[in-house]
Write a protein that holds these residues in place. Structure first.
Motif, short mmCIF file in Angstrom:
data_model
loop_
_atom_site.label_atom_id
_atom_site.label_comp_id
_atom_site.label_asym_id
_atom_site.label_seq_id
_atom_site.Cartn_x
_atom_site.Cartn_y
_atom_site.Cartn_z
N LEU A 296 -11.85 11.29 24.42
CA LEU A 296 -11.37 9.94 24.70
C LEU A 296 -12.48 8.90 24.62
N LEU A 297 -13.71 9.27 24.95
CA LEU A 297 -14.82 8.32 24.99
C LEU A 297 -15.62 8.28 23.69
N CYS A 298 -15.23 9.04 22.70
CA CYS A 298 -15.97 9.07 21.45
C CYS A 298 -15.64 7.84 20.61
N SER A 299 -16.65 7.09 20.21
CA SER A 299 -16.48 5.91 19.37
C SER A 299 -17.15 6.05 18.02
N ALA A 300 -17.63 7.27 17.71
CA ALA A 300 -18.41 7.48 16.49
C ALA A 300 -17.59 8.02 15.34
N ARG A 301 -16.30 8.05 15.46
CA ARG A 301 -15.46 8.52 14.37
C ARG A 301 -14.21 7.65 14.27
N PRO A 302 -13.64 7.55 13.10
CA PRO A 302 -12.46 6.70 12.93
C PRO A 302 -11.29 7.18 13.77
N VAL A 303 -10.47 6.22 14.16
CA VAL A 303 -9.31 6.52 14.98
C VAL A 303 -8.16 6.92 14.07
N ALA A 304 -7.40 7.92 14.48
CA ALA A 304 -6.27 8.38 13.68
C ALA A 304 -5.11 7.40 13.80
N ALA B 184 3.73 -2.34 1.56
CA ALA B 184 2.95 -3.52 1.95
C ALA B 184 3.12 -3.82 3.43
N SER B 185 4.30 -3.66 3.93
CA SER B 185 4.52 -3.90 5.36
C SER B 185 3.79 -2.87 6.21
N ASP B 186 3.68 -1.63 5.68
CA ASP B 186 2.94 -0.61 6.42
C ASP B 186 1.46 -0.95 6.50
N GLN B 187 0.92 -1.57 5.47
CA GLN B 187 -0.49 -1.95 5.52
C GLN B 187 -0.74 -3.02 6.57
N ASP B 188 0.17 -3.99 6.69
CA ASP B 188 0.02 -4.98 7.76
C ASP B 188 0.12 -4.31 9.13
N LEU B 189 1.00 -3.31 9.21
CA LEU B 189 1.12 -2.59 10.48
C LEU B 189 -0.16 -1.81 10.78
N GLN B 190 -0.78 -1.27 9.75
CA GLN B 190 -2.04 -0.56 9.94
C GLN B 190 -3.12 -1.49 10.48
N GLN B 191 -3.23 -2.70 9.93
CA GLN B 191 -4.22 -3.65 10.41
C GLN B 191 -3.96 -4.06 11.85
N GLN B 192 -2.67 -4.20 12.20
CA GLN B 192 -2.35 -4.54 13.58
C GLN B 192 -2.74 -3.41 14.53
N GLN B 193 -2.47 -2.17 14.10
CA GLN B 193 -2.88 -1.03 14.93
C GLN B 193 -4.39 -0.92 15.02
N LEU B 194 -5.07 -1.20 13.90
CA LEU B 194 -6.54 -1.15 13.93
C LEU B 194 -7.12 -2.19 14.88
N TRP B 195 -6.54 -3.38 14.91
CA TRP B 195 -7.03 -4.41 15.82
C TRP B 195 -6.83 -4.00 17.29
N ASN B 196 -5.70 -3.39 17.57
CA ASN B 196 -5.46 -2.91 18.93
C ASN B 196 -6.41 -1.77 19.29
N PHE B 197 -6.62 -0.86 18.34
CA PHE B 197 -7.55 0.24 18.59
C PHE B 197 -8.99 -0.26 18.71
N ALA B 198 -9.33 -1.36 17.99
CA ALA B 198 -10.69 -1.89 18.04
C ALA B 198 -11.03 -2.40 19.43
N GLN B 199 -10.07 -3.02 20.08
CA GLN B 199 -10.31 -3.50 21.45
C GLN B 199 -10.55 -2.33 22.40
N ARG B 200 -9.85 -1.25 22.15
CA ARG B 200 -10.08 -0.05 22.98
C ARG B 200 -11.43 0.58 22.65
N THR B 201 -11.79 0.65 21.37
CA THR B 201 -13.04 1.29 20.97
C THR B 201 -14.25 0.55 21.51
N THR B 202 -14.20 -0.78 21.51
CA THR B 202 -15.34 -1.55 22.00
C THR B 202 -15.54 -1.40 23.51
#
Length: 768
Positions: free
Chosen positions: A486-494, A503-521
């Motif tokens: 849970l505390l590992c930040s050195a590998r990409p999030v699944a 195309a809509s899935d790619q926008d969804l991926q970016q939204q999920q990445l932004w949410n995961f980025a706040q958790r990773t930081t």
């Protein structure tokens, strides 16, 4: 074939000790001088006919060994401790007149112990029945008078083999005539039963003392204590009954009648012997506290207690004469030099194969002395010890080197297991292998359900926690692994998506990445708490910082990597503070109570270009008080870089390292970053509000608990001062920092009302 599956031999006393006390003619001596087994025939169940070389045929029973460990130990102890005539008589009673199925009629362990206890109790009852009749009348024959005399008792003490004159039951089949008292083994002779019961008491008491040194035999110890109380009470040994009742008070209910009886002798007690040895040394201890059975060589019934006694004897100054010690026991000692008694005890433990697993079975008070001896030998053991000795004292590094050199000398290959030539308690030397990405084939990784396998070798800042010791402590408990995941930040999030994205899935991926980025930081903050003070620094290596990866991976598409789109959102400041906390977490891993950190090592870790990670590292060093080694010149070099975050980490780190000292040079540096404290003639300096807040907080830490009136007045004024800049959040943060600093200065000092009454007045006027 020619392979021997079973061997059968007659007792060593056959034809030797049986006739040692009697004058037999030459024909009898010749008949039994060299008796050997020639054939075995006519087997029926557990009985066979044994034909000897002299033509004698014996019907023998093959007895099954009891499944109860306590019964087995008692029989073994009696075989080693009793004289042959007494043991043969007891065995004939125990096995039910040569019926091998008597004791083993039921496979239940309790039934075996009940059968054994019943035979002992029956002998006690018979002894109690015949004792009054013998004591009230005089000896009927001259032979009885001689047996009851003091001369006979002294003779038995001087000649231990004198008691081997009673024939076993199997000799009754012989046609040779013997005196009648030899053939009547079930005689009601009181002298026979007195000696039988007394030797039984001494033998089983030695086993009782042996079991007291094993914490896993507590239940067996209670059963044996009840039986020994029965034997001791029949003999009138009140001291023995009192001894057992003190260990197990429930025996007082059945054996309370001997409280006023006269004690004949004091029972041996190993715990009393241990205590006397620790107080006065081995030479002044009472050897009567050691059971006589433990002093016999090659005995297996009480070998556990003999080993512990021998270790204490060597540790407390007993003299050695070969394998015999002055305490009366014998002990083997492994090859190697010994400069003191502790090292000699370690070599003895190695020779007796007594390792840390065996130490765990001893009572805590008994094992503590031996563990202390091992600790004293750990720092600098001799270089000629065997490898098991190094393992015993906790020096696995020397044991591995010793085994490596021995492997070269003896020609062992590299494929040999390290533990194949070691004793059982060296099994933990086998290295714990952790699979890495290079050990796993790419096809297996891509096709495996465990999509994290390829990232196992990534340095996440927590790999130092997972060692062989961690595996022993947690075993199959996976909570520690889950926290690391849970505390590992050195590998990409699944990121879970469909196999054919749109195309809509790619926008969804970016939204999920932004949410995961706040958790990773936010993960470095938790990792700093998880790894707090868990490792030591190597002054010859640079400190490694785990990476913060804001990208994601798609398991459904063979772990394809997806980067966070920086054009849609500004994440520069967002990720910068994450790097700052990542540096703090990396610095907090170092233990604070190690030796003084070198100033050159801190400068060695300074990067060529200032960054947020090193700024956080300076703050972590300050929290561990490592920045005390820096000089003001070093601090000036950091300030001259004009990097705001590095300056912030330096100010807070220096203030924390000198917390509560009111260091004048550090105080000047902090006040320099508070514009309101500059003289009026000083040109106006534009300092970021962030640095001003850090400087104010540093002042509070530097003057912590001092109740410095002037400082408190200054900080009180800073609370209400409007800092430069239009950012409202920065002004609020500055006020919070000033208020917190005021609390640090007055920490625990509010009872000095005369010292800070001016501050209270200023505070009241400011509130108006």
């Amino acid at each position: 074939g020619k392979q021997c599956l079973c061997s059968y031999s007659l007792p060593t006393e056959f034809g030797k000790g049986v006739f040692s006390n009697y004058e037999l003619n030459s024909e009898v001596k010749k008949l039994y001088s060299s008796v050997k087994i020639t054939s075995i025939a006519d087997a029926v169940e557990g009985r066979v006919n044994v034909t000897c070389s002299n033509g004698l045929m014996l019907r023998c029973s093959l007895r099954k060994y009891p499944t109860s460990s306590l019964v087995s130990d008692c029989i073994t102890a009696m075989a080693e401790g009793l004289q042959m005539c007494f043991y043969s008589h007891f065995v004939s009673l125990l096995w039910g007149d040569n019926d091998p199925a008597c004791l083993c009629s039921s496979s239940h362990v309790d039934s075996e112990w009940e059968s054994f206890s019943y035979e002992i109790s029956k002998a006690c009852t018979k002894y109690e029945r015949i004792l009054p009749t013998k004591s009230s009348t005089s000896s009927s024959t001259a032979w009885d008078f001689l047996i009851d005399s003091k001369y006979h008792a002294q003779y038995c003490k001087r000649s231990p083999i004198s008691g081997t004159s009673f024939l076993p039951m199997s000799y009754g089949t012989s046609s040779i005539g013997f005196p009648s008292f030899l053939q009547d083994e079930h005689s009601s002779d009181a002298a026979f039963y007195i000696r039988l019961m007394r030797e039984t008491l001494d033998t089983l008491h030695a086993l009782y003392e042996n079991l007291k040194l094993n914490v896993l035999r507590k239940q067996d110890l209670g059963c044996l204590a009840s039986l020994l109380c029965r034997v001791a009470s029949s003999l009138g040994e009140s001291s023995y009954v009192d001894y057992y009742c003190r260990d197990f008070p429930h025996n007082l209910v059945d054996f309370h009648s001997l409280a006023s009886a006269t004690a004949l002798k004091t029972p041996p007690c190993l715990f009393r012997w241990f205590e006397n040895c620790l107080h006065h040394g081995c030479h002044l201890s009472n050897l009567d506290d050691i059971p006589a059975l433990m002093c016999k060589q090659k005995g297996s019934a009480v070998s556990w207690g003999r080993k512990v006694v021998s270790f204490y004897s060597l540790l407390l100054g007993a003299e050695r004469q070969g394998s015999n010690l002055s305490s009366g026991v014998y002990c083997e000692v492994a090859n190697g030099s010994a400069r003191n008694t502790e090292e000699l005890a370690v070599l003895a433990m190695v020779a007796e194969k007594f390792g840390r697993q065996q130490l765990d079975l001893l009572p805590i008070g008994v094992s503590l002395v031996l563990r202390h001896a091992l600790d004293k030998c750990r720092e600098s053991p001799p270089d000629d010890w065997p490898a098991p000795a190094y393992v015993l004292v906790g020096r696995e590094d020397l044991a591995t080197a010793k085994m490596g050199s021995a492997r070269k000398e003896t020609g062992f290959g590299n494929n040999d297991n390290l533990t194949s030539i070691s004793v059982p308690y060296m099994l933990h030397l086998q290295p714990v292998t952790v699979p890495t990405a290079s050990d796993v084939p790419t096809s297996e990784v891509l096709n495996s359900e465990d999509t994290d396998a390829v990232y196992r070798s990534v340095e996440d800042g927590m790999e130092h926690i997972f060692t062989s010791t961690t595996q022993l402590r947690y075993g199959r408990d996976l909570r520690l692994n889950e926290v690391r995941r849970l505390l590992c930040s050195a590998r990409p999030v699944a990121i879970q998506t469909s196999t054919n994205p749109t195309a809509s899935d790619q926008d969804l991926q970016q939204q999920q990445l932004w949410n995961f980025a706040q958790r990773t930081t936010a993960l470095p903050f938790g990792r700093g708490a998880f790894t707090l003070a868990t490792t030591y620094t190597l002054l010859t290596e640079a400190l490694v910082f785990p990476k913060i990866i804001l990208a994601g991976r798609l398991p459904a598409q063979q772990n394809a990597t997806v980067n966070l789109d920086l054009s849609t959102r500004s994440v520069s400041e967002f990720s910068s503070w994450a790097e700052f906390h990542n540096g703090v977490a990396a610095g907090l891993r170092l233990a604070p109570f190690q030796e003084k950190m070198l100033r050159t090592w801190i400068q060695y870790n300074r990067p060529s270009e200032p960054n947020f990670t090193h700024a956080g590292l300076l703050l972590a060093f300050g929290l561990h008080e490592h920045l005390r080694v820096l000089t003001m010149t070093d601090a000036y070099r950091y300030l001259s870089q004009e990097h705001d975050i590095t300056t912030l980490g330096l100010l807070l780190g220096l203030a924390t390292s000198h917390r509560g000292t009111m260091h004048p040079a550090i105080s000047k540096m902090l006040y320099f970053h508070v514009p309101s404290r500059h003289p009026s003639s000083t040109p106006e300096l534009e300092l970021p509000t962030l640095l001003q807040s850090a400087a104010v907080m540093g002042i509070g830490l530097l003057y912590e608990g001092s109740a410095h009136a002037l400082t408190m007045k200054i900080l009180l004024g800073e609370i209400g001062r409007r800092s430069g800049g239009d950012n409202v959040l920065e002004r609020e943060g500055y006020a919070v920092a000033a208020g917190s600093a005021l609390g640090f200065v007055a920490l625990g000092e509010l009872h000095f009302m005369t010292k800070i009454h001016v501050v209270y007045l200023e505070l009241a006027s400011w509130q108006k």
